[in-house]
Design a protein around this motif. Structure first.
Motif, PDB file in Angstrom:
ATOM      1  N   GLY A  30       0.855  -1.201  -0.123  1.00 28.58           N
ATOM      2  CA  GLY A  30       0.008   0.094  -0.028  1.00 28.58           C
ATOM      3  C   GLY A  30       0.862   1.202  -0.116  1.00 28.58           C
ATOM      4  N   PHE A  31       1.996   1.198   0.727  1.00 31.52           N
ATOM      5  CA  PHE A  31       2.811   2.317   0.887  1.00 31.52           C
ATOM      6  C   PHE A  31       3.587   2.755  -0.485  1.00 31.52           C
ATOM      7  N   LEU A  32       4.009   1.608  -1.067  1.00 31.76           N
ATOM      8  CA  LEU A  32       4.737   1.756  -2.480  1.00 31.76           C
ATOM      9  C   LEU A  32       3.689   2.309  -3.565  1.00 31.76           C
ATOM     10  N   LEU A  33       2.326   1.635  -3.456  1.00 34.82           N
ATOM     11  CA  LEU A  33       1.565   2.003  -4.525  1.00 34.82           C
ATOM     12  C   LEU A  33       0.984   3.463  -4.328  1.00 34.82           C
ATOM     13  N   GLU A  34       0.951   4.048  -2.929  1.00 34.50           N
ATOM     14  CA  GLU A  34       0.926   5.406  -2.854  1.00 34.50           C
ATOM     15  C   GLU A  34       2.028   6.219  -3.210  1.00 34.50           C
ATOM     16  N   LEU A  35       3.196   5.951  -3.197  1.00 42.91           N
ATOM     17  CA  LEU A  35       4.380   6.496  -3.723  1.00 42.91           C
ATOM     18  C   LEU A  35       4.278   6.597  -5.313  1.00 42.91           C
ATOM     19  N   VAL A  36       3.770   5.393  -5.852  1.00 44.95           N
ATOM     20  CA  VAL A  36       4.031   5.200  -7.482  1.00 44.95           C
ATOM     21  C   VAL A  36       2.718   6.359  -7.832  1.00 44.95           C
ATOM     22  N   ARG A  37       1.816   6.282  -7.424  1.00 46.08           N
ATOM     23  CA  ARG A  37       0.544   7.252  -7.674  1.00 46.08           C
ATOM     24  C   ARG A  37       0.943   8.737  -7.564  1.00 46.08           C
ATOM     25  N   ALA A  38       1.464   9.137  -6.495  1.00 41.27           N
ATOM     26  CA  ALA A  38       1.950  10.436  -6.109  1.00 41.27           C
ATOM     27  C   ALA A  38       2.996  10.780  -7.223  1.00 41.27           C
ATOM     28  N   GLU A  39       4.041   9.722  -7.597  1.00 37.93           N
ATOM     29  CA  GLU A  39       5.005  10.247  -8.682  1.00 37.93           C
ATOM     30  C   GLU A  39       4.133  10.526 -10.037  1.00 37.93           C
ATOM     31  N   ALA A  40       3.217   9.603 -10.131  1.00 37.65           N
ATOM     32  CA  ALA A  40       2.375  10.003 -11.540  1.00 37.65           C
ATOM     33  C   ALA A  40       1.673  11.250 -11.537  1.00 37.65           C
ATOM     34  N   ARG A  41       1.015  11.561 -10.351  1.00 34.54           N
ATOM     35  CA  ARG A  41       0.621  12.671 -10.328  1.00 34.54           C
ATOM     36  C   ARG A  41       1.291  14.183 -10.481  1.00 34.54           C
ATOM     37  N   ARG A  42       2.608  13.872 -10.111  1.00 33.74           N
ATOM     38  CA  ARG A  42       3.726  14.851 -10.158  1.00 33.74           C
ATOM     39  C   ARG A  42       3.971  15.122 -11.586  1.00 33.74           C
ATOM     40  N   SER A  43       4.159  14.058 -12.164  1.00 34.68           N
ATOM     41  CA  SER A  43       4.530  13.737 -13.657  1.00 34.68           C
ATOM     42  C   SER A  43       3.533  14.528 -14.466  1.00 34.68           C
ATOM     43  N   ARG A  44       2.145  14.518 -14.083  1.00 34.05           N
ATOM     44  CA  ARG A  44       1.238  14.897 -15.071  1.00 34.05           C
ATOM     45  C   ARG A  44       1.163  16.432 -14.650  1.00 34.05           C
ATOM     46  N   ASN A  45       1.436  16.642 -13.480  1.00 30.16           N
ATOM     47  CA  ASN A  45       1.384  18.435 -12.854  1.00 30.16           C
ATOM     48  C   ASN A  45       2.636  19.056 -13.751  1.00 30.16           C
ATOM     49  N   ALA A  46       3.846  18.415 -13.928  1.00 29.59           N
ATOM     50  CA  ALA A  46       4.940  19.069 -14.292  1.00 29.59           C
ATOM     51  C   ALA A  46       4.636  19.150 -15.816  1.00 29.59           C
ATOM     52  N   GLU A  47       3.915  18.053 -16.474  1.00 29.24           N
ATOM     53  CA  GLU A  47       3.669  18.235 -17.945  1.00 29.24           C
ATOM     54  C   GLU A  47       2.743  19.544 -18.187  1.00 29.24           C
ATOM     55  N   ALA A  48       1.795  19.639 -17.228  1.00 30.99           N
ATOM     56  CA  ALA A  48       0.860  20.574 -17.621  1.00 30.99           C
ATOM     57  C   ALA A  48       1.503  22.080 -17.179  1.00 30.99           C
ATOM     58  N   LEU A  49       2.425  22.134 -16.387  1.00 35.76           N
ATOM     59  CA  LEU A  49       3.296  23.162 -16.136  1.00 35.76           C
ATOM     60  C   LEU A  49       3.965  23.610 -17.289  1.00 35.76           C
ATOM     61  N   ARG A  50       4.598  22.421 -18.035  1.00 37.95           N
ATOM     62  CA  ARG A  50       5.554  22.787 -19.484  1.00 37.95           C
ATOM     63  C   ARG A  50       4.645  23.291 -20.344  1.00 37.95           C
ATOM     64  N   ARG A  51       3.341  22.975 -20.345  1.00 39.99           N
ATOM     65  CA  ARG A  51       2.484  23.731 -21.575  1.00 39.99           C
ATOM     66  C   ARG A  51       2.617  25.099 -21.432  1.00 39.99           C
ATOM     67  N   PHE A  52       2.596  25.416 -20.201  1.00 39.38           N
ATOM     68  CA  PHE A  52       2.255  26.840 -19.853  1.00 39.38           C
ATOM     69  C   PHE A  52       3.846  27.758 -19.806  1.00 39.38           C
ATOM     70  N   GLU A  53       4.886  27.094 -19.992  1.00 41.68           N
ATOM     71  CA  GLU A  53       5.928  27.760 -19.974  1.00 41.68           C
ATOM     72  C   GLU A  53       5.979  28.752 -20.809  1.00 41.68           C
ATOM     73  N   GLY A  54       6.772  30.040 -20.701  1.00 50.32           N
ATOM     74  CA  GLY A  54       6.891  31.019 -21.568  1.00 50.32           C
ATOM     75  C   GLY A  54       5.679  31.982 -21.595  1.00 50.32           C
ATOM     76  N   ARG A  55       4.508  31.573 -21.166  1.00 53.10           N
ATOM     77  CA  ARG A  55       3.208  32.300 -21.227  1.00 53.10           C
ATOM     78  C   ARG A  55       3.244  33.391 -19.969  1.00 53.10           C
ATOM     79  N   SER A  56       2.702  34.415 -20.189  1.00 51.89           N
ATOM     80  CA  SER A  56       2.512  35.360 -19.189  1.00 51.89           C
ATOM     81  C   SER A  56       1.111  35.168 -18.623  1.00 51.89           C
TER      82      SER A  56
END
Length: 90
Positions: A30-56
């Motif tokens: 359960g602990f490892l599954l939580e870590l894997v899910r958290a990493e997947a969320r961070r990855s999606r968040n980072a991807e979303a932030l990259r789409r907005f790079e350079g925008r004001s």
């Protein structure tokens, strides 16, 4: 669901993970599954932030701040009605 397997984990690493899982009242799985899910969320968040790079967001685009605009409008209004400038705060 997909099963993931991690090989060649050192016993010391496993022990740390088991201890951390226990501190959270979770099984190791359960602990490892939580870590894997958290990493997947961070990855999606980072991807979303990259789409907005350079925008004001308009917050720092070289334009006057809201306070500057209000001050300018107040000064123009006071000049239009022939009023003297009051105190700085109001």
């Amino acid at each position: 669901m997909v099963a993931l397997q991690i090989r060649d984990v050192e016993p010391e690493v496993r022990d740390v993970l088991v201890r951390r899982a226990g501190e959270k009242g979770q099984s190791l799985q359960g602990f490892l599954l939580e870590l894997v899910r958290a990493e997947a969320r961070r990855s999606r968040n980072a991807e979303a932030l990259r789409r907005f790079e350079g925008r004001s967001d308009g917050a720092d685009d070289g334009e006057a701040s809201a306070a500057d605009i209000i001050r300018r409008e107040r000064e123009e209004r006071m000049a239009r009605f022939g009023l003297q400038g009051g105190t700085e705060g109001g």
